[in-house]
Design an enzyme around this catalytic site. Structure first.
Site, mmCIF file in Angstrom:
data_model
loop_
_atom_site.group_PDB
_atom_site.id
_atom_site.type_symbol
_atom_site.label_atom_id
_atom_site.label_comp_id
_atom_site.label_asym_id
_atom_site.label_seq_id
_atom_site.Cartn_x
_atom_site.Cartn_y
_atom_site.Cartn_z
ATOM 1 N N HIS A 170 23.980 38.082 -85.649
ATOM 2 C CA HIS A 170 24.512 36.890 -84.999
ATOM 3 C C HIS A 170 24.382 35.697 -85.946
ATOM 4 C CE1 HIS A 170 25.109 33.599 -82.180
ATOM 5 N NE2 HIS A 170 23.926 33.135 -82.506
ATOM 6 N N ASP B 291 49.224 20.845 -103.846
ATOM 7 C CA ASP B 291 48.508 22.020 -103.344
ATOM 8 C C ASP B 291 47.089 21.929 -103.882
ATOM 9 O OD1 ASP B 291 47.727 24.861 -102.751
ATOM 10 O OD2 ASP B 291 49.852 25.006 -102.244
ATOM 11 N N TRP C 221 18.233 36.348 -89.944
ATOM 12 C CA TRP C 221 19.305 36.023 -90.898
ATOM 13 C C TRP C 221 18.774 35.522 -92.228
ATOM 14 C CZ3 TRP C 221 21.142 31.463 -93.248
ATOM 15 C CH2 TRP C 221 20.434 30.308 -92.939
ATOM 16 N N SER D 32 32.910 34.042 -102.847
ATOM 17 C CA SER D 32 34.002 33.364 -102.160
ATOM 18 C C SER D 32 33.714 31.879 -102.021
ATOM 19 C CB SER D 32 34.206 34.016 -100.786
ATOM 20 O OG SER D 32 34.863 33.138 -99.924
ATOM 21 N N SER D 33 32.485 31.551 -101.618
ATOM 22 C CA SER D 33 32.136 30.141 -101.428
ATOM 23 C C SER D 33 32.172 29.384 -102.743
ATOM 24 C CB SER D 33 30.732 30.003 -100.857
ATOM 25 O OG SER D 33 30.721 30.437 -99.550
ATOM 26 N N HIS E 23 18.088 25.068 -97.124
ATOM 27 C CA HIS E 23 18.173 23.737 -96.541
ATOM 28 C C HIS E 23 19.449 22.992 -96.925
ATOM 29 C CE1 HIS E 23 16.870 21.032 -93.601
ATOM 30 N NE2 HIS E 23 17.413 20.110 -94.357
ATOM 31 N N GLU F 162 22.096 24.359 -97.362
ATOM 32 C CA GLU F 162 23.086 25.059 -96.542
ATOM 33 C C GLU F 162 23.297 24.348 -95.197
ATOM 34 O OE1 GLU F 162 25.134 27.514 -96.854
ATOM 35 O OE2 GLU F 162 25.614 27.971 -94.763
ATOM 36 N N TYR G 180 23.231 21.247 -94.705
ATOM 37 C CA TYR G 180 24.138 20.119 -94.919
ATOM 38 C C TYR G 180 25.513 20.580 -95.359
ATOM 39 C CZ TYR G 180 19.960 17.717 -93.992
ATOM 40 O OH TYR G 180 18.836 17.297 -93.336
ATOM 41 N N SER H 103 34.222 11.487 -88.751
ATOM 42 C CA SER H 103 34.575 10.190 -89.339
ATOM 43 C C SER H 103 36.081 9.963 -89.387
ATOM 44 C CB SER H 103 34.007 10.088 -90.758
ATOM 45 O OG SER H 103 32.619 10.297 -90.736
ATOM 46 N N HIS I 269 9.822 22.480 -95.649
ATOM 47 C CA HIS I 269 9.502 22.181 -94.246
ATOM 48 C C HIS I 269 9.816 23.380 -93.352
ATOM 49 C CE1 HIS I 269 13.757 20.277 -93.780
ATOM 50 N NE2 HIS I 269 13.796 21.526 -93.448
ATOM 51 N N HIS I 270 10.474 24.404 -93.923
ATOM 52 C CA HIS I 270 10.657 25.654 -93.173
ATOM 53 C C HIS I 270 9.446 26.561 -93.327
ATOM 54 C CE1 HIS I 270 15.003 24.960 -92.497
ATOM 55 N NE2 HIS I 270 14.923 24.311 -93.634
ATOM 56 N N THR J 157 21.018 9.609 -92.255
ATOM 57 C CA THR J 157 21.666 10.148 -91.060
ATOM 58 C C THR J 157 21.787 9.063 -90.007
ATOM 59 O OG1 THR J 157 20.536 12.199 -91.597
ATOM 60 C CG2 THR J 157 21.673 12.122 -89.503
ATOM 61 N N LYS K 7 24.676 6.904 -90.650
ATOM 62 C CA LYS K 7 25.926 7.502 -90.202
ATOM 63 C C LYS K 7 26.134 7.311 -88.701
ATOM 64 C CE LYS K 7 26.921 10.964 -93.595
ATOM 65 N NZ LYS K 7 28.349 10.714 -93.527
ATOM 66 N N ARG L 162 10.528 33.281 -80.601
ATOM 67 C CA ARG L 162 11.903 33.713 -80.801
ATOM 68 C C ARG L 162 11.906 35.139 -81.373
ATOM 69 N NH1 ARG L 162 13.475 30.695 -86.482
ATOM 70 N NH2 ARG L 162 15.473 31.713 -86.171
#
Lengths: 535, 287
Positions: A86, A115, A151, A178-179, A262, A264, A266, A277, A311-312, A337, A340, A459
């Protein structure tokens, strides 16, 4: 900003329709071989939606099992495979491709380019994805099934899994390729393909957020590739990167993974900010408040995202000084943040607001993403996080950011640009239903998970203490409601394409970027063959 | 063929639909699937893997062939050239980050995990008698091995790569001044130096395996040593192949003094590989 742009090129492209350049292949081969950024954007969006449904079904398996305590429907191993897949499918298969789809469709139009810079490589970036998705899905059919490691693919558990783990590793490699190709393309397009007069500081903010996202992807995806490569060699070639007996360390995996992981966050959030925006100024009929500060805030978030990864990992035995550093650095992200969120609110201040579906989703984003940001601040505090690590509070937090943040923003963008893409209007009533049902069911699923987490429910476990039952029931009911609601989106989009009313040239009078002001609705197959004239 | 006007008044080249990308994806899929089968001792894996490799080589050959033909027929002007430059720069940046991950692992092993395993916490309980030292294969590794010294082949290899950087720069200047003979000669020398590097690296590996008992499975030292130098060697091989392609193109009379992106891209790549080697020489071999 583009209010200052000349609308000279307006209508120049009315005849640049589909058949004008229709020498290419037709039918299926058109989609397989296409070099057109709009075709490729469309494929990205549909692929992402299909993966969203696949990942969603897995979420429903999880929620069905958690409807009541005890083991009812699935075995614990399969439950673990569901949580793992998932996560992987939603992150890499649904949300990231969705925003790459937006980027493909919109960036060339918003900067006045014919293009993408590398049109063929663009095709390859997309067509790697279905094969990578196939590898992920195939892992279910190998002996031992898909990996059940979460994951994040932490060692040492990943060293012990079966063949499905290897398929997942290679799927991650392909997704990364790909990315990286997609990001190099997007960054190059933005840097080199802007129409004359479209300076960087006049670009729509969506382009800015993608420029920075592209940079983050190019910087971090190779690091993830390195991490899973080490996992692969530890599994099959006798290396000891994550094996303490050989002098390695499982914690090393976490450091490398979160150095990618991390940013990722953002990578997913910044394009979502970009969409919001665009949407909020359009429905406030005011230019975006604090454009330059938005650009700087986005850059600041990107830079800070590289120095907050641990922090993870507060419970991995980091020295106190290290914990403090990562805690303060993380809290610091709240500043840009906050800039924003302040700017979005200030954009609406004294605007003539209307609340069509894109705006509703944008406001839903604004409320819920901010909530997710606040629970992020709670988790950033090392002493608190040590209590909350691996509980449902974390699950609630990142779903507020990923679903109510990124996904709602994608929904907002879909409704906002659907008229531009298809030339037809969606059904506003059904759109509003989609919003309100999503909003209610989303909070039903995830708001209660804050309580569960604070009460200590772990979890990634298929069973739980009896005392957690009520909130879990509510959460599961919400999950099925949310899942069914998303079929409504499919219906709305199909209905728009088949029988929607013809969209006016400017369905949103407040929209001011080039795709609205300089191109017909629907956008022609090839746009800006001659660059627009901007002052 | 959709050609469009760019701001310089030229056409930005937007290529026609083509099938090479999908072939590339199928090839990658075959390689991944075949690789997984082969690693899990299923012999059919090798068939899928090698057909994937052949397909991707074929695809790359044709795709690059198409791009070279487009370039030589003058389809690329200044704006396309700049796109290519940005693209290559960002690609090299992504490669830097890939190596950074493995250098990070080396750093972690040397500064964190090995000292930690030898610290009182662990040496008194889990791993009695394990002391901090580098190179180390970790507390659970009992065989004797000899680490790779810096001042034999690695030092020679450093000289080779550094000189190849010089010859490549001379070739580049020759191209810019349109001395085609000197260009071909020095480009050939660069390829030759690269090839000798690869051969010596291969000899070093066989020496490590047969005489030093230093293997990929020699704990974290063997892991970081072979993964870092191995990925670097792979990149040198790629770079050498790219140099050969550019050499063949030079001999065919491709490139002009003011239009030779492919040459420069390969040169950047080669210098990048060179810089990574210097990092390897200092951090893996020497210190």
């Amino acid at each position: 900003m583009s209010a200052v742009l000349d609308t000279h090129g307006h209508g120049d492209h009315e005849h640049g329709d589909h058949d004008h350049h229709g020498h290419g292949p037709t039918g299926l081969m058109r989609w397989i071989t296409t070099t057109n950024h709009k075709d490729i954007g469309t494929m990205y969006l549909w692929f992402s939606f299909i993966m969203f449904l696949v990942g969603g079904v897995m979420a429903l398996v999880i929620r069905a099992e958690l409807f009541q305590p005890g083991l009812q429907l699935v075995q614990p191993e399969f439950f673990n495979q569901m949580t793992t897949m998932h996560g992987l499918i939603m992150v890499f298969g649904a949300i990231m491709p969705a925003f790459v789809g937006f980027a493909n469709w919109l960036i060339p139009m918003q900067i006045g380019a014919p293009d993408m810079a590398f049109a063929r490589m663009n095709n390859w970036s997309f067509w790697i994805l279905p094969f990578a998705g196939a590898l992920l899905v195939l892992s279910f059919f190998t002996p031992g099934g898909a990996p059940g490691v979460g994951w994040t693919l932490y060692a040492p558990l990943t060293i012990q899994m079966g063949m499905g783990m290897d398929l997942t590793i290679f799927a991650v490699h392909l997704l990364g390729m790909s990315s990286i190709m997609g990001s190099i393309n997007i960054v190059t397009t933005i840097l080199n393909m802007r129409a004359p007069g479209m300076t960087l500081m006049r670009m729509p903010l969506f382009c800015w957020t993608w420029l920075i996202t592209g940079y983050l992807l190019i910087a971090t995806m190779p690091v993830l590739a390195g991490a899973v490569t080490m996992t692969l060699t530890d599994r099959h070639f006798g290396t000891s990167f994550f094996n303490a007996a050989g002098g390695g360390d499982p914690v090393l995996y976490q450091h490398i993974f979160w150095f990618f992981g991390h940013p990722e966050v953002y990578i997913i959030a910044l394009p979502a900010f970009g969409v919001i925006s665009q949407v909020i100024p359009a429905f406030s009929r005011k230019p975006l408040f604090g454009y330059a500060s938005m650009v700087y805030a986005t850059s600041a978030i990107a830079i800070l995202s590289f120095i907050v990864w641990a922090h993870h990992m507060y419970v991995t035995g980091l020295p106190i000084g290290t914990q403090l550093f990562f805690m303060y650095a993380t809290i610091l992200i709240a500043v840009p943040t906050g800039v924003k969120v302040f700017n979005w609110v200030a954009t609406m201040w004294q605007g003539s607001l209307t609340f069509e579906t894109p705006m509703l989703f944008a406001l839903g984003f604004l409320f819920l993403f901010t909530l997710g940001g606040f629970s992020g601040l709670v988790l950033a505090l090392a002493p608190v996080d040590i209590q909350l690590q691996e509980t449902y509070y974390v699950v609630a937090h990142f779903h507020y950011v990923m679903v109510a943040g990124a996904l709602f923003s994608a929904f907002s963008g879909v409704y906002f640009w659907l008229p531009k893409w298809t030339g037809k209007m969606y059904d506003e009533t059904l759109g509003k239903w989609h919003f309100w049902l999503s909003m209610i069911f989303f909070n039903m699923i995830f708001f209660v998970q804050h309580f569960l987490g604070l009460a200590g429910m772990p979890r990634r476990i298929p069973d739980y203490n009896l005392m957690f039952e009520t909130w879990n029931k509510i959460s599961s009911i919400g999950a099925f409601g949310f899942g069914l609601t998303q079929l409504l989106l499919l219906y709305i989009v199909l209905k728009t394409i088949r029988s929607g009313e013809k969209a006016p040239q400017m369905p949103w009078e407040g929209a001011d970027s080039l795709e609205w002001t300089h191109l017909p609705t629907p956008a022609p197959h090839h746009s800006f063959e001659t660059p627009p004239v901007l002052k | 063929m959709a050609q469009t006007t760019s701001h310089a008044g030229q056409k930005y080249y937007v290529p026609q639909p083509m099938a090479w990308p999908i072939l590339g994806s199928i090839a990658l899929f075959l390689m991944a699937l075949g690789g997984v089968f082969a690693m899990n001792s299923m012999s059919t894996g090798w068939i899928a893997f090698s057909s994937g490799v052949m397909l991707i080589l074929f695809m790359l050959f044709r795709w690059f062939g198409a791009v070279i033909a487009e370039s030589e027929s003058g389809k690329y002007a200044a704006q396309e050239d700049l796109s290519f430059r940005w693209g290559m720069s960002w690609f090299i940046f992504s490669e830097v980050m890939f190596f950074a991950g493995f250098f990070g692992a080396l750093y972690w092993a040397r500064v964190q995990s090995v000292p930690d395993l030898a610290s009182m916490l662990h040496s008194e309980t889990l791993w009695p008698g394990f002391t901090e030292h580098w190179p180390s294969a970790g507390p659970g590794f009992t065989e004797k091995f000899t680490p790779m010294g810096a001042w034999g082949i690695p030092a020679i290899n450093t000289l080779l790569l550094l000189s190849s950087g010089v010859t490549l720069t001379i070739a580049h200047h020759a191209l810019k001044e349109n001395h085609r003979g000197r260009l071909n000669l020095f480009l050939f020398l660069t390829v030759a130096l690269g090839a000798v590097f690869i051969v010596l690296q291969g000899y070093e590996y066989s020496h490590a395996y047969s005489e030093l008992n230093l293997k990929l499975s020699t704990g974290v030292y063997g892991s970081t040593f072979f993964m870092l130098t191995g990925f670097h060697g792979f990149h040198v091989t790629m770079g050498a192949i790219m140099l050969v392609v550019v050499l063949v193109r030079c001999m065919k009379g491709h490139f002009r003094p003011d239009h030779h992106f492919a040459f420069e891209a390969v040169a950047w790549y080669w210098h990048f590989v060179d810089v990574v080697w210097l990092g390897l020489f200092v951090l893996v071999y020497w210190l």
